[in-house]
Each structure stands twice: as C-alpha cells, then as structure tokens.
Design an enzyme around this catalytic site. Sequence first.
Site, PDB file in Angstrom:
ATOM      1  N   TYR A  34       3.576   5.222   9.559  1.00 60.86           N
ATOM      2  CA  TYR A  34       3.715   6.159   8.372  1.00 60.86           C
ATOM      3  C   TYR A  34       2.511   6.071   7.495  1.00 60.86           C
ATOM      4  O   TYR A  34       1.692   5.460   7.869  1.00 60.86           O
ATOM      5  CB  TYR A  34       4.901   6.011   7.795  1.00 60.86           C
ATOM      6  CG  TYR A  34       6.357   6.330   8.546  1.00 60.86           C
ATOM      7  CD1 TYR A  34       6.414   7.765   8.855  1.00 60.86           C
ATOM      8  CD2 TYR A  34       6.989   5.628   8.991  1.00 60.86           C
ATOM      9  CE1 TYR A  34       7.540   8.128   9.609  1.00 60.86           C
ATOM     10  CE2 TYR A  34       8.360   5.929   9.743  1.00 60.86           C
ATOM     11  CZ  TYR A  34       8.564   7.276  10.080  1.00 60.86           C
ATOM     12  OH  TYR A  34       9.432   7.556  11.097  1.00 60.86           O
ATOM     13  N   HIS A  75       5.321   1.457  11.419  1.00 60.96           N
ATOM     14  CA  HIS A  75       5.845   2.491  12.289  1.00 60.96           C
ATOM     15  C   HIS A  75       4.937   4.039  12.346  1.00 60.96           C
ATOM     16  O   HIS A  75       5.613   4.894  12.722  1.00 60.96           O
ATOM     17  CB  HIS A  75       7.208   2.598  12.164  1.00 60.96           C
ATOM     18  CG  HIS A  75       8.250   1.499  11.921  1.00 60.96           C
ATOM     19  ND1 HIS A  75       9.321   1.636  11.740  1.00 60.96           N
ATOM     20  CD2 HIS A  75       8.038   0.434  12.606  1.00 60.96           C
ATOM     21  CE1 HIS A  75       9.874   0.450  11.816  1.00 60.96           C
ATOM     22  NE2 HIS A  75       9.013  -0.476  12.467  1.00 60.96           N
ATOM     23  N   HIS A 115       7.176   0.457   2.655  1.00 58.81           N
ATOM     24  CA  HIS A 115       7.212   0.642   4.026  1.00 58.81           C
ATOM     25  C   HIS A 115       5.784   0.738   4.621  1.00 58.81           C
ATOM     26  O   HIS A 115       5.141   1.838   4.266  1.00 58.81           O
ATOM     27  CB  HIS A 115       7.860   1.849   4.279  1.00 58.81           C
ATOM     28  CG  HIS A 115       8.378   2.219   5.727  1.00 58.81           C
ATOM     29  ND1 HIS A 115       7.722   1.623   6.966  1.00 58.81           N
ATOM     30  CD2 HIS A 115       9.474   3.113   6.159  1.00 58.81           C
ATOM     31  CE1 HIS A 115       8.257   1.894   8.038  1.00 58.81           C
ATOM     32  NE2 HIS A 115       9.173   2.897   7.641  1.00 58.81           N
TER      33      HIS A 115
END
Length: 376
Positions: free
Chosen positions: A184, A182, A179
């Site tokens: 993070y 977004h 990931h």
Amino acid sequence: MTDAASPVSRAAEILSRPVALNGLKVPNRIAMAPMTRMFSPNGVPGEDVRSYYSRRAAAGVGLIVTEGTYVGHESAGESDRVPRFHGEEQLAGWAKVAEDVHAAGGTIVPQLWHIGMVRQQGKPPFAEAPAVGPSGLRIDGTEGTGKAMTQGDLDDVIGAFAQAAKDAERIGFDGVEVHGAHGYLLDQFLWAGTNRRTDGYGGDPVARTQFAAEIVAAIRENVSPEFPVIFRYSQWKQEAYDARLAETPDELEAILNPLAAAGVDAFHASTRRYWSPEFDGSDLNLAGWTKKLTGKPTITVGSVGLDGDFIRAFMGEGSAVKGIDDLLDRLERDEFDMVAIGRALLQDPEWAAKVLEGRFDQLKPYDAAAALKTLS
C-alpha cells in the site's frame, strides 16, 4: 493437574505477561491482527463492529489492532464499506468501539491506512479521486491510471495521518498503528520496485523512508508523548510475495532507524510464517531482527495457530511448524514482545481465552468456511 513444564501451563505463563508500548500497558502478549472485513456501510462502524472487537477483548486479547481504516484523503481507499477514520459520524462510531473494548478489559489502536496505487479509478467512497503513489506505478511495475504525488499531495496525506492520530487520542483510543506494509501507499515509497523518484523521497533506502518518517513525525507532534505509535511493515506485497525491502540486516537497519528516530514506539513486522528466518546465518525472524536493530518492542505475526499440528503441539502430542515451544522460546528470550493472531481469532473469538486458560482441547484448526460464518 497440569505439569508445570507442560506446553499448556508454559503458554499461559509466558503469554500472560504484561508489556509496555510507550505509555500503554498491555495486559498480555496476545494482539489481534488487523483484518479487512468491509462491514461498515458508508465507512461507519456500527453496533456489529463494536460487538466484534469487544467480544475478543473480553475473551483475553490484550491489544486489538483494528481493520485498516481510511485516513481523511480522498484517494485513500476504494470501498464504501471499509471504515473511515474521519468524519463526524465515523469517529462517533469508533469512539463507541473503543469504549466497549475498554469496558471488556482490552486495549485498542486503529490501523491508519492509505492504499495508494492499489486504488482503482471510479471506486467509492470518492469516485473522482485518482490513485496516487510515489511514481504512478503499480506493484507489478506497470503504470496505473493514477499519478505520481506532488509535494502538495505528500503534505495532504501527511496531514491526514496526523489528524487521524490526533482524533484517535481525542476519542479514547490507546495508540495508533500506521499501515506501511503489503504494497500500500507507504510501502510503495519504501520499496525500490515502486519508488523511482529522483527527489528527496526516492533513491537509497534512507531517502525512500523519508515520506513514512515525515508521517510518523507529524503524528508524534499531534499526540501526547506517551501515546504509542506502532508501524506495521513487511517485505512481501499482496501481488509479490517474494518482494523484499531489504536483502541484508544493514539495509533493513537503514530503513528502520529513521522511522524509530521519527517517533515509532513499536514495530509490527508482518510475515506470512512467523517461524521463517529472515536472513541467512540467523534464526531470527523479521520481528526479531527489527528489535535487534532498533531496540524497539516488536509484534510478530504469521500463521500462528492455523493448523491441527500446532494445536496438538500445545497438548504435547508432537510438533507443529517448529512446535509451540519454539514460539514460546522466542517470546521468553525476548526475540519479540507480542504475537498477533489473525485468522484463528477471526474463526474463534474465544481463541485467546482458550490458550490462556489451557483449554487447548477446544481449539480447532482454521477453516475458511467456518470463519466466514463467525465474522461477528
């Protein structure tokens, strides 16, 4: 009998084609997008999580990307109900999830996640752990209650991602997704708005990519050569929809190529609307540009199948957003390789089967209230 040129038969034909992600053969072009649910007390995925994913695999989803799972670093998350990808009980639960998805005919990868400066101090599962990030800045540019990461912190997080990927292969998963989107942790390094470092991990786009590239390289060293590594990234952030990592294709190439060289096998390009052109002068979306610049397979995502017009377009009753033909055209000319479905699959576990089997009259527009009732 359905006409061969109809959207119904054409959708089934195009979406049914298998696709290879490194050594993994995915049976069709439909992926399930990762969606946080917080249904795993103490970070352990239970019987309901097994059912949630296996139902969608049984109904035709080719690739399941799980909800975000915290890697084994104490600052990685801020909820004791988000699943973790470390710990004996947690990994035993995930092994059963993978087993059930395979039994249903699907493939599955965990999304490995560290939230970085998004974390609020005092939150579980490790209340004393500080928020960490490249420069101690939150997405809005303010100083949070956390700290800028030291080299020791960086090494610890790199090790946590590598160990999670190694465990994923050991317990039977088909690959991993990192990931990096977004707002993070990894995205905080990629974005100039939160990365103000003056060492080798900050500065120009290539330097800002260094941390993520080292994570990918460490994963690559700890898994088999054919084990797929997917990297999810975005321009937008949760608190800044207009944020951009790259203003031009050249800037995007500077960010993506080090990741590809480090061992990324496929990119999952997160956009809010898949049909939006990414740069002036071209109709290519973010996934399309990513494939053009890197040569790697890509997954597109963003509001697929959410409104009634989209469904009517399948039935040949008008166009949605640019119409279903536009999505199929892009897949057919290999602008991108897979389509990830989020909220539509959350509401309807049978969404993929209905599309692949031409049962478009059974599709319904996305309804948030209805989706909340079908979180299983």
